[in-house]
Design a protein around this motif. Structure first.
Motif, mmCIF file in Angstrom:
data_model
loop_
_atom_site.group_PDB
_atom_site.id
_atom_site.type_symbol
_atom_site.label_atom_id
_atom_site.label_comp_id
_atom_site.label_asym_id
_atom_site.label_seq_id
_atom_site.Cartn_x
_atom_site.Cartn_y
_atom_site.Cartn_z
ATOM 1 N N LEU A 238 0.829 -1.206 0.000
ATOM 2 C CA LEU A 238 0.000 0.000 0.000
ATOM 3 C C LEU A 238 0.864 1.257 0.000
ATOM 4 O O LEU A 238 0.783 2.084 -0.904
ATOM 5 C CB LEU A 238 -0.926 -0.009 1.226
ATOM 6 C CG LEU A 238 -1.821 1.218 1.404
ATOM 7 C CD1 LEU A 238 -2.913 1.252 0.364
ATOM 8 C CD2 LEU A 238 -2.428 1.241 2.796
ATOM 9 N N LEU A 239 1.733 1.384 1.004
ATOM 10 C CA LEU A 239 2.576 2.575 1.082
ATOM 11 C C LEU A 239 3.690 2.536 0.034
ATOM 12 O O LEU A 239 4.125 3.593 -0.446
ATOM 13 C CB LEU A 239 3.176 2.687 2.490
ATOM 14 C CG LEU A 239 2.164 2.890 3.616
ATOM 15 C CD1 LEU A 239 2.874 3.001 4.959
ATOM 16 C CD2 LEU A 239 1.325 4.127 3.373
ATOM 17 N N GLY A 240 4.140 1.344 -0.323
ATOM 18 C CA GLY A 240 5.171 1.249 -1.349
ATOM 19 C C GLY A 240 4.684 1.751 -2.695
ATOM 20 O O GLY A 240 5.370 2.517 -3.386
ATOM 21 N N ALA B 33 -5.462 -5.728 2.029
ATOM 22 C CA ALA B 33 -4.539 -4.932 2.842
ATOM 23 C C ALA B 33 -5.282 -4.171 3.929
ATOM 24 O O ALA B 33 -4.806 -4.061 5.064
ATOM 25 C CB ALA B 33 -3.767 -3.963 1.951
ATOM 26 N N ALA B 34 -6.457 -3.626 3.607
ATOM 27 C CA ALA B 34 -7.241 -2.876 4.593
ATOM 28 C C ALA B 34 -7.656 -3.777 5.752
ATOM 29 O O ALA B 34 -7.552 -3.393 6.928
ATOM 30 C CB ALA B 34 -8.461 -2.255 3.926
ATOM 31 N N LEU B 35 -8.131 -4.987 5.447
ATOM 32 C CA LEU B 35 -8.530 -5.919 6.506
ATOM 33 C C LEU B 35 -7.330 -6.341 7.348
ATOM 34 O O LEU B 35 -7.418 -6.437 8.576
ATOM 35 C CB LEU B 35 -9.202 -7.145 5.885
ATOM 36 C CG LEU B 35 -10.525 -6.917 5.138
ATOM 37 C CD1 LEU B 35 -11.045 -8.233 4.568
ATOM 38 C CD2 LEU B 35 -11.572 -6.285 6.055
ATOM 39 N N PHE C 205 -8.746 2.027 -1.214
ATOM 40 C CA PHE C 205 -7.371 2.518 -1.186
ATOM 41 C C PHE C 205 -7.257 3.717 -0.251
ATOM 42 O O PHE C 205 -6.328 3.803 0.561
ATOM 43 C CB PHE C 205 -6.945 2.906 -2.604
ATOM 44 C CG PHE C 205 -5.655 3.677 -2.659
ATOM 45 C CD1 PHE C 205 -4.442 3.029 -2.530
ATOM 46 C CD2 PHE C 205 -5.657 5.046 -2.838
ATOM 47 C CE1 PHE C 205 -3.248 3.734 -2.584
ATOM 48 C CE2 PHE C 205 -4.474 5.759 -2.889
ATOM 49 C CZ PHE C 205 -3.262 5.103 -2.767
ATOM 50 N N LEU C 206 -8.221 4.627 -0.324
ATOM 51 C CA LEU C 206 -8.206 5.807 0.544
ATOM 52 C C LEU C 206 -8.425 5.416 1.997
ATOM 53 O O LEU C 206 -7.712 5.899 2.892
ATOM 54 C CB LEU C 206 -9.287 6.795 0.096
ATOM 55 C CG LEU C 206 -9.462 8.048 0.949
ATOM 56 C CD1 LEU C 206 -8.183 8.874 0.960
ATOM 57 C CD2 LEU C 206 -10.623 8.887 0.439
ATOM 58 N N SER C 207 -9.378 4.526 2.254
ATOM 59 C CA SER C 207 -9.663 4.142 3.642
ATOM 60 C C SER C 207 -8.487 3.406 4.262
ATOM 61 O O SER C 207 -8.175 3.594 5.443
ATOM 62 C CB SER C 207 -10.927 3.280 3.698
ATOM 63 O OG SER C 207 -10.699 2.006 3.129
ATOM 64 N N ALA C 208 -7.809 2.562 3.473
ATOM 65 C CA ALA C 208 -6.637 1.852 3.992
ATOM 66 C C ALA C 208 -5.506 2.824 4.292
ATOM 67 O O ALA C 208 -4.781 2.663 5.284
ATOM 68 C CB ALA C 208 -6.184 0.795 2.992
#
Length: 231
Positions: free
Chosen positions: A1-3, A170-172, A213-216
């Motif tokens: 996600l951050l990568g 990823a969020a979960l 993507f935004l919520s994660a």
């Protein structure tokens, strides 16, 4: 996600500076450069406090579960996995039909891929969608789609949409990790199951929208701030 977010931001800055284009070579140049830079910094810091056991997070204690408790958790986990698999199959096998997908995220990603550059003025997919509104969205998500298409050598809606299923997972996973720092394993699993059982969140996570993507991303920042405040 951050990568992905970080590399796309650097690619964006390099592109508007005229250094790279949105092509396979342009994307790859930034990826290789950042990998070498971060790999070198990591190698230099091996053996320091950054990699020592003292920096590991201490988890909240958990009581051992009876066998029937493990069975219930396995049933909940299987249910979430089946939902993710079913949603991912629909995401990859169904042509884009949601307005915000073919009028925004996928369309901009395809234009970035076809033109090799950041294009702000784009044709409206239908008469009811304002061009200026689409152009104002951040480019990170469509840039990721253009990067995947550049790797494949051609545009594919299924490939472009596949990243959204990974962001949903990823969020979960992030939610479970944040909760596990502060509550027991059972409570962390329960909290993750509650989020995973929400139909709207599943729909958003298995469609080519940017909401998950935004919520994660917000969960990552908020979770780290909460953990820092709690410690």
């Amino acid at each position: 996600l951050l990568g992905l977010t970080g590399t796309m931001v650097i690619t964006f800055l390099a592109h508007i500076a005229g250094l790279v284009a949105f092509t396979r070579g342009g994307f790859l140049a930034v990826q290789v450069l950042l990998t070498g830079l971060l790999g070198g910094l990591t190698y230099r810091n091996i053996g320091t406090s950054l990699f020592s056991g003292s920096s590991r997070v201490s988890l909240s204690p958990s009581l051992p579960l009876p066998s029937w408790g493990n069975v219930i958790i396995a049933i909940f986990g299987t249910g979430i996995i089946l939902k993710i698999l079913a949603g991912t199959v629909l995401l990859l096998a169904t042509p884009p039909y949601y307005d915000d997908t073919f009028n925004n995220w996928n369309m901009r990603g395809k234009i970035f891929f076809e033109t090799g550059r950041l294009t702000l003025s784009i044709p409206a997919g239908n008469e009811s969608f304002a061009i200026s509104g689409v152009s104002s969205y951040p480019p990170t998500v469509p840039m990721v789609k253009a990067w995947l298409a550049a790797l494949a050598g051609q545009w594919s809606d299924a490939l472009a949409g596949s990243i959204h299923a990974l962001w949903y997972i990823a969020a979960l996973t992030l939610l479970f990790c944040v909760l596990r720092r502060h509550v027991s394993r059972v409570s962390a699993i329960l909290g993750t199951y509650i989020l995973g059982s929400l139909p709207l969140y599943l729909i958003q996570g298995t469609n080519a929208y940017a909401d998950i993507f935004l919520s994660a991303s917000l969960l990552t920042a908020g979770g780290l701030l909460f953990s820092a405040a709690a410690s």
